[in-house]
Motif scaffolding. Structure first.
Motif, PDB file in Angstrom:
ATOM      1  N   GLY A 113     -27.866 -47.944   5.180  1.00 29.41           N
ATOM      2  CA  GLY A 113     -28.791 -47.656   6.373  1.00 29.41           C
ATOM      3  C   GLY A 113     -28.948 -48.479   7.342  1.00 29.41           C
ATOM      4  N   GLU A 114     -28.389 -49.716   7.145  1.00 33.54           N
ATOM      5  CA  GLU A 114     -28.410 -50.615   8.290  1.00 33.54           C
ATOM      6  C   GLU A 114     -27.354 -50.678   9.013  1.00 33.54           C
ATOM      7  OE1 GLU A 114     -29.488 -54.427   6.462  1.00 33.54           O
ATOM      8  OE2 GLU A 114     -31.485 -53.963   6.097  1.00 33.54           O
ATOM      9  N   GLY A 115     -26.292 -49.807   8.643  1.00 35.18           N
ATOM     10  CA  GLY A 115     -25.225 -49.670   9.486  1.00 35.18           C
ATOM     11  C   GLY A 115     -24.338 -50.757   9.503  1.00 35.18           C
ATOM     12  N   ARG A 116     -24.398 -51.609   8.344  1.00 35.99           N
ATOM     13  CA  ARG A 116     -23.427 -52.839   8.461  1.00 35.99           C
ATOM     14  C   ARG A 116     -22.080 -52.532   8.520  1.00 35.99           C
ATOM     15  NH1 ARG A 116     -25.467 -54.811   4.392  1.00 35.99           N
ATOM     16  NH2 ARG A 116     -27.672 -55.395   5.717  1.00 35.99           N
ATOM     17  N   VAL A 117     -21.761 -51.238   7.757  1.00 33.20           N
ATOM     18  CA  VAL A 117     -20.275 -50.903   7.734  1.00 33.20           C
ATOM     19  C   VAL A 117     -19.961 -49.796   8.754  1.00 33.20           C
ATOM     20  CG1 VAL A 117     -18.475 -49.841   6.159  1.00 33.20           C
ATOM     21  CG2 VAL A 117     -20.038 -51.820   5.402  1.00 33.20           C
ATOM     22  N   LEU A 118     -19.190 -49.860   9.703  1.00 33.04           N
ATOM     23  CA  LEU A 118     -18.891 -48.920  10.664  1.00 33.04           C
ATOM     24  C   LEU A 118     -17.715 -48.133  10.692  1.00 33.04           C
ATOM     25  CD1 LEU A 118     -20.465 -50.909  13.640  1.00 33.04           C
ATOM     26  CD2 LEU A 118     -21.635 -48.880  12.590  1.00 33.04           C
ATOM     27  N   PRO A 119     -17.539 -46.739  10.875  1.00 37.07           N
ATOM     28  CA  PRO A 119     -16.518 -46.285  11.019  1.00 37.07           C
ATOM     29  C   PRO A 119     -15.379 -46.485  12.253  1.00 37.07           C
ATOM     30  CG  PRO A 119     -17.949 -44.695  11.759  1.00 37.07           C
ATOM     31  CD  PRO A 119     -18.756 -45.990  11.434  1.00 37.07           C
ATOM     32  N   VAL A 120     -14.049 -46.313  12.079  1.00 42.91           N
ATOM     33  CA  VAL A 120     -13.156 -46.573  13.019  1.00 42.91           C
ATOM     34  C   VAL A 120     -12.177 -45.682  13.050  1.00 42.91           C
ATOM     35  CG1 VAL A 120     -11.872 -48.472  14.132  1.00 42.91           C
ATOM     36  CG2 VAL A 120     -13.416 -49.050  12.347  1.00 42.91           C
ATOM     37  N   ILE A 121     -12.016 -44.920  14.007  1.00 42.55           N
ATOM     38  CA  ILE A 121     -10.506 -44.059  14.261  1.00 42.55           C
ATOM     39  C   ILE A 121      -9.395 -44.959  14.436  1.00 42.55           C
ATOM     40  CG2 ILE A 121      -9.675 -42.503  15.858  1.00 42.55           C
ATOM     41  CD1 ILE A 121     -12.310 -41.539  16.648  1.00 42.55           C
ATOM     42  N   ILE A 156     -15.567 -41.085   8.419  1.00 40.72           N
ATOM     43  CA  ILE A 156     -16.658 -41.333   9.407  1.00 40.72           C
ATOM     44  C   ILE A 156     -18.045 -40.899   8.760  1.00 40.72           C
ATOM     45  CG2 ILE A 156     -17.551 -40.758  11.776  1.00 40.72           C
ATOM     46  CD1 ILE A 156     -14.622 -40.407  12.557  1.00 40.72           C
ATOM     47  N   GLU A 157     -18.012 -39.520   8.409  1.00 42.35           N
ATOM     48  CA  GLU A 157     -19.235 -38.968   8.010  1.00 42.35           C
ATOM     49  C   GLU A 157     -19.722 -39.508   6.399  1.00 42.35           C
ATOM     50  OE1 GLU A 157     -18.368 -34.785   7.697  1.00 42.35           O
ATOM     51  OE2 GLU A 157     -18.571 -34.597   9.906  1.00 42.35           O
ATOM     52  N   HIS A 158     -18.580 -39.938   5.732  1.00 43.71           N
ATOM     53  CA  HIS A 158     -19.050 -40.761   4.493  1.00 43.71           C
ATOM     54  C   HIS A 158     -19.620 -41.921   4.984  1.00 43.71           C
ATOM     55  CE1 HIS A 158     -18.368 -42.389   0.506  1.00 43.71           C
ATOM     56  NE2 HIS A 158     -18.065 -43.312   0.871  1.00 43.71           N
ATOM     57  N   ILE A 159     -19.073 -42.857   5.690  1.00 37.57           N
ATOM     58  CA  ILE A 159     -19.476 -44.079   6.017  1.00 37.57           C
ATOM     59  C   ILE A 159     -21.100 -43.980   6.757  1.00 37.57           C
ATOM     60  CG2 ILE A 159     -19.370 -46.234   7.537  1.00 37.57           C
ATOM     61  CD1 ILE A 159     -16.276 -45.788   6.979  1.00 37.57           C
ATOM     62  N   ARG A 160     -21.184 -43.082   7.540  1.00 38.56           N
ATOM     63  CA  ARG A 160     -22.158 -42.815   8.414  1.00 38.56           C
ATOM     64  C   ARG A 160     -23.599 -42.376   7.534  1.00 38.56           C
ATOM     65  NH1 ARG A 160     -20.700 -40.890  14.503  1.00 38.56           N
ATOM     66  NH2 ARG A 160     -20.095 -42.856  15.111  1.00 38.56           N
ATOM     67  N   GLN A 161     -23.219 -41.659   6.564  1.00 36.30           N
ATOM     68  CA  GLN A 161     -24.266 -41.136   5.822  1.00 36.30           C
ATOM     69  C   GLN A 161     -24.355 -41.762   4.414  1.00 36.30           C
ATOM     70  OE1 GLN A 161     -22.886 -37.085   5.577  1.00 36.30           O
ATOM     71  NE2 GLN A 161     -22.996 -36.656   7.595  1.00 36.30           N
ATOM     72  N   HIS A 162     -23.777 -42.779   4.166  1.00 32.71           N
ATOM     73  CA  HIS A 162     -23.605 -43.464   2.867  1.00 32.71           C
ATOM     74  C   HIS A 162     -25.164 -43.912   2.530  1.00 32.71           C
ATOM     75  CE1 HIS A 162     -22.863 -46.504  -0.262  1.00 32.71           C
ATOM     76  NE2 HIS A 162     -21.461 -45.906  -0.294  1.00 32.71           N
ATOM     77  N   ARG A 163     -25.655 -43.647   1.417  1.00 31.14           N
ATOM     78  CA  ARG A 163     -27.186 -43.849   1.203  1.00 31.14           C
ATOM     79  C   ARG A 163     -27.417 -45.426   1.206  1.00 31.14           C
ATOM     80  NH1 ARG A 163     -28.267 -43.237  -5.115  1.00 31.14           N
ATOM     81  NH2 ARG A 163     -26.703 -44.681  -5.490  1.00 31.14           N
ATOM     82  N   ASP A 164     -26.658 -46.499   1.004  1.00 33.02           N
ATOM     83  CA  ASP A 164     -26.847 -47.727   0.931  1.00 33.02           C
ATOM     84  C   ASP A 164     -26.444 -48.605   2.132  1.00 33.02           C
ATOM     85  OD1 ASP A 164     -27.799 -47.678  -1.658  1.00 33.02           O
ATOM     86  OD2 ASP A 164     -25.698 -47.678  -2.264  1.00 33.02           O
TER      87      ASP A 164
END
Ligand code: GUN
Ligand code: FE
Length: 459
Positions: free
Chosen positions: A206-214, A196-204
């Motif tokens: 920023g627009e949140g086009r990829v989101l994490p899922v439990i 989750i943190e990797h996806i949310r903090q990914h520098r590319d």
């Protein structure tokens, strides 16, 4: 003005748009101007007789994309259930029931993703293929591995697909192979958190086009501690949740035996039914389960093709929709042996009709099926687009201001494609021809957030 392929951010496109904002309503927006802002969001949808039209055409004259005759723009497809690591197995291993299939074929394949080179090659091919097939959003199960799950998110970010990616939690030693399971409930939750943190903090990203899922795989593969921990994490981080629910007689029965209640009730008890939860399959939902999902706002990923092989039944789609359950469609790669959401639409219609009519010719016609089960192609198309968007609580799947410009240009004149319109002009007929006939060669451009991500470059 140009007819060339281009990104559409901060630009406008004129063409014929087809979408289904409700399960019953197909809209055919002929000669319509759609303007897209700098971040890929639709700012206006302007019909030919709109008083704003002249001014907007003039303002965008230099960069307007005018789609040629015979080209129709659909919303991008939203695939609500994909097992990314199972792509090498697509079309294979369909000869065993779910509980055998998992151990004989699927866990061994998924275990190969410990090799990140293999993972990169496989995931790259999958994302390229899904984009080329018009799937602009995918809700992915990755693998149990933390690093390979991060890598799937990286691939989606790099290739521009809208995606929701979950590291699969599966820790029960009595149900999962020794070489392919989380070491403990703590490890399952910690690795989920790390992805989750990797996806949310990914520098590319920023627009949140990829989101994490439990992503607890399903109740049978998880301990109570892991399910509890993931429910708490869902409350803490507010991200999406996905799992399998009441898929087959065996899976449904396992949970009834273990808890004396259904999957939906048990998942709810663990805090795993939220507005951003998507439950795959869910064939054996009871009416109470459906009410529970409707109350929570959780959605179902209906996987019609996979269900033929693994679910022992047809999902009662119309009954679920009538009780207010949000529904979208999924391919369930590789339980479903097709990577096309166009195909998922057709199988949804076909299986719903088999449920309504029944299948055993030895039974009298009046007792053979379940009345009021059939859905139309428009309903299936709605579910594959706007319905999937609603289940994910994302503004995707229709052409309206505020929605992301995730879209497919379908070139019906492409000789290498599968659509032959002859002299048809009726919008409903053109829509049916597109859904039944479109092949990859017909998908001349695919955009996510106004960025061109696939296509044959000829529109
Ligand atoms: N239930 C648990 N895991 C799986 C899976 O990988 N595919 C399907 N169809 N059902 C599952
Ligand atoms: Fe699945």
């Amino acid at each position: 003005m140009t007819n060339g392929i281009q990104h559409l951010r901060d630009k406008a496109v004129i063409g014929t748009f087809i979408h289904a904002p409700t399960p019953e309503r197909l809209e055919f927006l002929a000669d319509t101007l759609v303007t897209i802002d700098a971040s890929g969001i639709i700012s206006a949808v302007v019909p030919p007789d709109d008083p704003r039209r002249g001014a907007l055409e003039a303002r965008h004259a230099d960069t307007m994309l005018r789609l040629p005759e015979g080209c129709y723009v659909l919303p991008g497809m939203v695939d609500l259930h994909v097992h990314a690591p199972q792509y090498p197995q697509l079309g294979l291993a369909l000869d065993a029931p779910l509980e055998v299939w998992l151990h004989k074929y699927t866990f061994p394949l998924e275990a190969r993703y410990a090799d990140l080179d293999f993972a990169a090659e496989s995931y790259g091919m999958l994302v390229d293929d899904l984009l080329a097939n018009g799937t602009t959003t995918a809700l992915y199960f990755a693998t149990q591995y933390r690093e390979a799950s991060k890598l799937l998110a990286d691939v989606c970010i790099e290739k521009g697909q809208r995606a929701l990616v979950g590291k699969v939690a599966m820790d029960d030693p009595s149900a999962c192979p020794e070489n392919y399971r989380d070491a403990s409930p703590e490890a399952a939750v910690a690795d989920t958190r790390a992805v989750i943190e990797h996806i949310r903090q990914h520098r590319d990203n920023g627009e949140g086009r990829v989101l994490p899922v439990i992503t607890p795989r399903f109740i049978p593969s998880c301990t109570d501690e892991t399910l509890k921990g993931l429910g708490a994490l869902a409350a803490e981080c507010g991200c999406h949740v996905q799992t399998h629910c009441s898929e087959s007689d065996w899976a449904h029965g396992h949970v009834l035996d273990r808890y004396g209640m259904t999957d939906a009730a048990a998942l709810d008890g663990f805090g795993l039914l939220t507005r951003k939860t998507v439950l795959a399959h869910s064939n054996f939902l009871t009416p109470d389960d459906m009410d529970r999902l409707a109350t929570r706002g959780s959605g179902v990923a209906h996987c019609a093709l996979s269900n033929i092989y693994f679910a022992n039944s047809v999902f009662p789609l119309r009954a679920a929709m009538a009780r207010g359950v949000r529904v979208g469609l999924g391919t369930d790669i590789s339980g479903g042996p097709s990577a096309s959401m166009f195909n998922a639409c057709l199988t949804t219609v076909q299986s719903s009709r088999m449920l309504e009519e029944g299948v055993d010719p030895a039974r009298p016609a009046g007792e053979r099926g379940r009345p009021e089960s059939a859905v139309s192609l428009v309903t299936a198309f709605h579910l594959a687009t706007a319905g999937g968007g609603d289940a994910l609580e994302l503004p995707i799947g229709q052409f309206a201001p505020g929605y992301h410009f995730d879209a497919i240009a379908v070139d019906t004149t492409q000789r290498q494609g599968g659509i032959r319109l002859f002299d048809l002009t009726d919008p409903a007929a053109i829509f049916e021809k597109i859904l039944y006939g479109a092949t990859r060669a017909n998908l001349s451009s695919v955009w996510v957030d106004g960025r061109l991500v696939a296509g044959n470059q000829t529109a």
